[in-house]
Design a protein around this motif. Structure first.
Motif, PDB file in Angstrom:
ATOM      1  N   LYS A   1       1.334   9.293  -5.880  1.00 39.98           N
ATOM      2  CA  LYS A   1       1.721  10.670  -5.552  1.00 39.98           C
ATOM      3  C   LYS A   1       2.707  11.201  -6.586  1.00 39.98           C
ATOM      4  O   LYS A   1       2.577  12.336  -7.059  1.00 39.98           O
ATOM      5  CB  LYS A   1       2.397  10.705  -4.165  1.00 39.98           C
ATOM      6  CG  LYS A   1       1.460  10.830  -2.994  1.00 39.98           C
ATOM      7  CD  LYS A   1       2.282  10.986  -1.717  1.00 39.98           C
ATOM      8  CE  LYS A   1       1.415  10.853  -0.483  1.00 39.98           C
ATOM      9  NZ  LYS A   1       2.195  10.811   0.759  1.00 39.98           N
TER      10      LYS A   1
ATOM     11  N   THR B   1       0.937   3.985  -2.985  1.00 45.29           N
ATOM     12  CA  THR B   1       0.565   5.367  -2.684  1.00 45.29           C
ATOM     13  C   THR B   1       1.645   6.318  -3.179  1.00 45.29           C
ATOM     14  O   THR B   1       1.353   7.362  -3.760  1.00 45.29           O
ATOM     15  CB  THR B   1       0.388   5.538  -1.151  1.00 45.29           C
ATOM     16  OG1 THR B   1      -0.564   4.588  -0.715  1.00 45.29           O
ATOM     17  CG2 THR B   1      -0.078   6.928  -0.791  1.00 45.29           C
ATOM     18  N   GLU B   2       2.912   5.925  -2.952  1.00 45.31           N
ATOM     19  CA  GLU B   2       4.001   6.796  -3.393  1.00 45.31           C
ATOM     20  C   GLU B   2       4.010   6.910  -4.913  1.00 45.31           C
ATOM     21  O   GLU B   2       4.221   7.982  -5.463  1.00 45.31           O
ATOM     22  CB  GLU B   2       5.346   6.236  -2.913  1.00 45.31           C
ATOM     23  CG  GLU B   2       6.486   7.247  -3.101  1.00 45.31           C
ATOM     24  CD  GLU B   2       7.796   6.613  -3.491  1.00 45.31           C
ATOM     25  OE1 GLU B   2       7.786   5.463  -3.957  1.00 45.31           O
ATOM     26  OE2 GLU B   2       8.821   7.286  -3.347  1.00 45.31           O
TER      27      GLU B   2
ATOM     28  N   ARG C   1       0.832  -1.210   0.000  1.00 44.96           N
ATOM     29  CA  ARG C   1       0.000   0.000   0.000  1.00 44.96           C
ATOM     30  C   ARG C   1       0.865   1.258   0.000  1.00 44.96           C
ATOM     31  O   ARG C   1       0.594   2.213  -0.722  1.00 44.96           O
ATOM     32  CB  ARG C   1      -0.920  -0.004   1.217  1.00 44.96           C
ATOM     33  CG  ARG C   1      -1.826   1.198   1.211  1.00 44.96           C
ATOM     34  CD  ARG C   1      -2.803   1.219   2.331  1.00 44.96           C
ATOM     35  NE  ARG C   1      -3.350   2.566   2.406  1.00 44.96           N
ATOM     36  CZ  ARG C   1      -4.395   2.898   3.077  1.00 44.96           C
ATOM     37  NH1 ARG C   1      -5.050   1.996   3.729  1.00 44.96           N
ATOM     38  NH2 ARG C   1      -4.824   4.139   3.104  1.00 44.96           N
ATOM     39  N   SER C   2       1.914   1.239   0.799  1.00 45.69           N
ATOM     40  CA  SER C   2       2.787   2.406   0.897  1.00 45.69           C
ATOM     41  C   SER C   2       3.479   2.682  -0.442  1.00 45.69           C
ATOM     42  O   SER C   2       3.571   3.832  -0.878  1.00 45.69           O
ATOM     43  CB  SER C   2       3.818   2.151   1.999  1.00 45.69           C
ATOM     44  OG  SER C   2       4.543   3.303   2.257  1.00 45.69           O
ATOM     45  N   LEU C   3       3.953   1.623  -1.098  1.00 47.10           N
ATOM     46  CA  LEU C   3       4.646   1.815  -2.382  1.00 47.10           C
ATOM     47  C   LEU C   3       3.686   2.263  -3.481  1.00 47.10           C
ATOM     48  O   LEU C   3       4.019   3.120  -4.300  1.00 47.10           O
ATOM     49  CB  LEU C   3       5.353   0.515  -2.796  1.00 47.10           C
ATOM     50  CG  LEU C   3       6.497   0.072  -1.873  1.00 47.10           C
ATOM     51  CD1 LEU C   3       7.084  -1.258  -2.326  1.00 47.10           C
ATOM     52  CD2 LEU C   3       7.584   1.132  -1.810  1.00 47.10           C
TER      53      LEU C   3
END
Lengths: 107, 488
Positions: free
Chosen positions: A36, A32-33, A28-30
């Motif tokens: 962005k 999202t980045e 999820r973090s990757l």
């Protein structure tokens, strides 16, 4: 050696709550980045607060107008409003109606 | 000064993956590999895991969010962060306390990295599978040879300096991006090998079979608290330092908090699978601690089919785990020294690594001294450093301000108001409890004198650091002294 049902449950729940959650958070973090960065490349700017976090910020500014950190809060608030007005696609789930209702605050 | 002005002069992480791997690498260390499996097995197995996972989500995750957030907000290392928020020269002394505790920890951790490097090197040379190899004699021959242990300590510090001199993006990030994935793959591989050994599943049963009676014992919860707080790296200043290199668009709570704490523990869980099936399959003593790795595990490989390869996978991955922690711990000093002095990055790396090398010589030379340093700084220094950092966020900056202004800014998850009371009350109470428990449990034991020395040393450290910074500290930014404490 055969494991008991309780041992299997204990092991599988641990695997789910630790490596399972860690892997899900990493993905999820990757993602999202990635999103962005794509938005920044396209629009040169992104919104910095989700509607819920923004509502907290607005409430805090109203409740603490003389706080030493209030100028920073107001600057960040206005920065988010300006970004939302300028960009075509917000990063967070802002609706057009929500964005239209936003107003700048006095810095 | 605007945010953008402050950030243009400071290096930033090159990628999200790099930051996450650096955080994970810094927090995953020797303790995850040799302490977590044993602590789990000795405290009720699955029952301990219930207590541990609960405390991990309740305390470690919010705590790491707070520490990473204050780093990103201030854009400074430990002393600069205290100066920015506390606004007085004297109060920067608490930042100096965190720095000194960090350097002290690294001074005895560096020799351990040296041990791991020595074993990794010998695994590549296939020493452990040579005919007639004696693990006990090999270990004693190494640890009792001052030239060898000091030499490995020196090589370790030189290696760390060699990476750190290239900075965050070209140094730390470049290394951790392949070391941590390889560590995970290696642990998974050893785990699969372990549980497929005859008798390996007994190790799994030992660790995971819950004995619910342990949940009613205070010692289980204290062990779970210690493991949840210290193995996640909370309060070491690493999350603050690494967080200070995040860009304004980066998320803090999802990566700096949730992923770091849960990912770190996941590797601990992998270590359980990697070591305990082997321990039980070969009838080894599970409570052997560091000896489990350097003597017991070394004894296993000659008996395994393809033992040379498994020894390389195991010991090299253990070296990766310790080396990436060394990078994180040392970077706290490097960042602070480069900010607080006129030294360049290279100068700060040489000064920090040189100081750690010198202070580490007694620990490299004597394992007994290393154990005493670990007791003093692990039991009293770390809780003091954690309390200082958490107090900075919770009692001076204020949790509501922190959450609303910065934590939820560009965040991957929304953090609600529940976070405020956890950071403001629960974590400080837990830290004070752990400090008090450390003192209480040492009374009447062989460690009593060392405990009194540790407590006196930490109290003296706070006083001296405060005095030193009131003389040599930089003037705080204008206006910051007027900021009231907490959310007042």
């Amino acid at each position: 050696m055969a494991l008991s049902t309780l041992t299997w449950v204990s092991m599988l729940v641990s695997l789910l709550l630790l490596p399972g959650v860690a892997a899900a958070v990493l993905v999820r973090s990757l993602r999202t980045e990635e999103r962005k960065l794509a938005l920044l490349r396209e629009q040169d700017d992104i919104d910095s607060y989700s509607p819920r976090a923004f509502s907290d910020l607005r409430g805090w500014i109203r409740a603490n107008p003389d706080d030493p950190y209030a100028p920073i809060a107001r600057r960040r608030y206005n920065e988010c409003v300006r970004s939302l007005r300028a960009i075509d696609e917000p990063h967070y789930d802002w609706s057009d109606e929500q964005i239209a209702r936003l107003e700048l605050v006095d810095e | 000064m605007s945010d953008s002005e402050a950030r243009t002069a400071r290096e930033e992480w090159g990628s999200r993956f790099g930051f996450l791997m650096a955080m994970l690498g810094a927090m995953v260390g020797a303790g995850n590999i040799w302490r977590m499996p044993f602590t789990t097995g000795e405290n009720g197995g699955g029952a301990f895991l219930v207590a541990y996972i609960l405390l991990l989500y309740l305390i470690a995750v919010p705590g790491l969010m707070a520490e990473t957030m204050i780093g990103r907000y201030t854009n400074h290392g430990v002393i600069g962060a205290f100066r920015t928020v506390l606004g007085s020269k004297r109060a920067q002394g608490l930042g100096l306390v965190v720095l000194i505790v960090n350097v002290a920890l690294m001074s005895y951790y560096a020799p351990i990295i040296g041990w791991a490097l020595y074993y990794a090197g010998h695994s590549v040379l296939m020493t452990f599978t040579q005919p007639g190899f004696q693990p006990q004699a090999f270990w004693e021959g190494f640890i009792n040879n001052p030239t060898l242990v000091v030499g490995m300590h020196t090589v370790t510090m030189a290696g760390l300096a060699g990476v750190l001199v290239f900075g965050i993006r070209r140094g730390i990030e470049r290394v951790v991006k392949w070391m941590i994935p390889l560590l995970v793959v290696a642990l998974v591989a050893v785990s699969i090998r372990g549980i497929t050994l005859p008798g390996g599943m007994e190790g799994v049963a030992f660790v995971f079979t819950p004995d619910w009676g342990y949940l009613t014992r205070g010692s289980t919860w204290v062990a779970a608290l210690s493991q949840a707080l210290f193995s996640t790296g909370l309060g070491w200043g690493i999350a603050l330092t690494y967080g200070s290199y995040l860009s304004r668009y980066d998320d803090v709570p999802l990566g700096g908090g949730l992923f770091t704490a849960i990912g770190n523990t996941s590797i601990g869980l992998l270590a359980v699978f990697a070591t305990f099936p082997v321990v039980f399959a070969f009838g080894l003593e599970p409570s052997a601690g560091s000896n489990l790795l350097f003597i017991s595990m070394a004894q296993v490989f000659p008996e395994l089919p393809g033992g040379s390869l498994w020894a390389i996978v195991f010991f090299v991955s253990f070296f990766f785990a310790t080396f990436t922690s060394g990078l994180g711990i040392t970077e706290v000093a490097v960042t602070t020294v480069s900010e607080e002095t006129r030294l360049s990055r290279t100068g700060a790396v040489l000064a920090s690594c040189g100081a750690i090398w010198v202070f580490g010589l007694p620990s490299a030379y004597s394992s007994a001294f290393l154990g005493q340093m670990d007791f003093m700084f692990g039991s009293f220094g770390l809780p003091l450093a954690t309390l200082s950092i958490i107090a900075l966020v919770a009692w001076k900056f204020g949790p509501e301000r922190a959450r609303v202004l910065d934590l939820n800014r560009n965040a991957g998850i929304y953090v609600g108001a529940w976070w405020n009371s956890v950071v403001k009350y629960v974590i400080p109470v837990v830290m004070v409890f752990i400090l008090g428990y450390g003192v209480y449990s040492s009374i009447g034991t062989a460690n009593q004198r060392l405990m009194l020395l540790g407590v006196a040393f930490m109290a003296g450290l706070v006083v001296v650091s405060t005095l030193v910074m009131s003389v040599v500290g930089d003037e705080p930014p204008s206006g910051s002294a007027a900021v009231p404490g907490g959310d007042d």
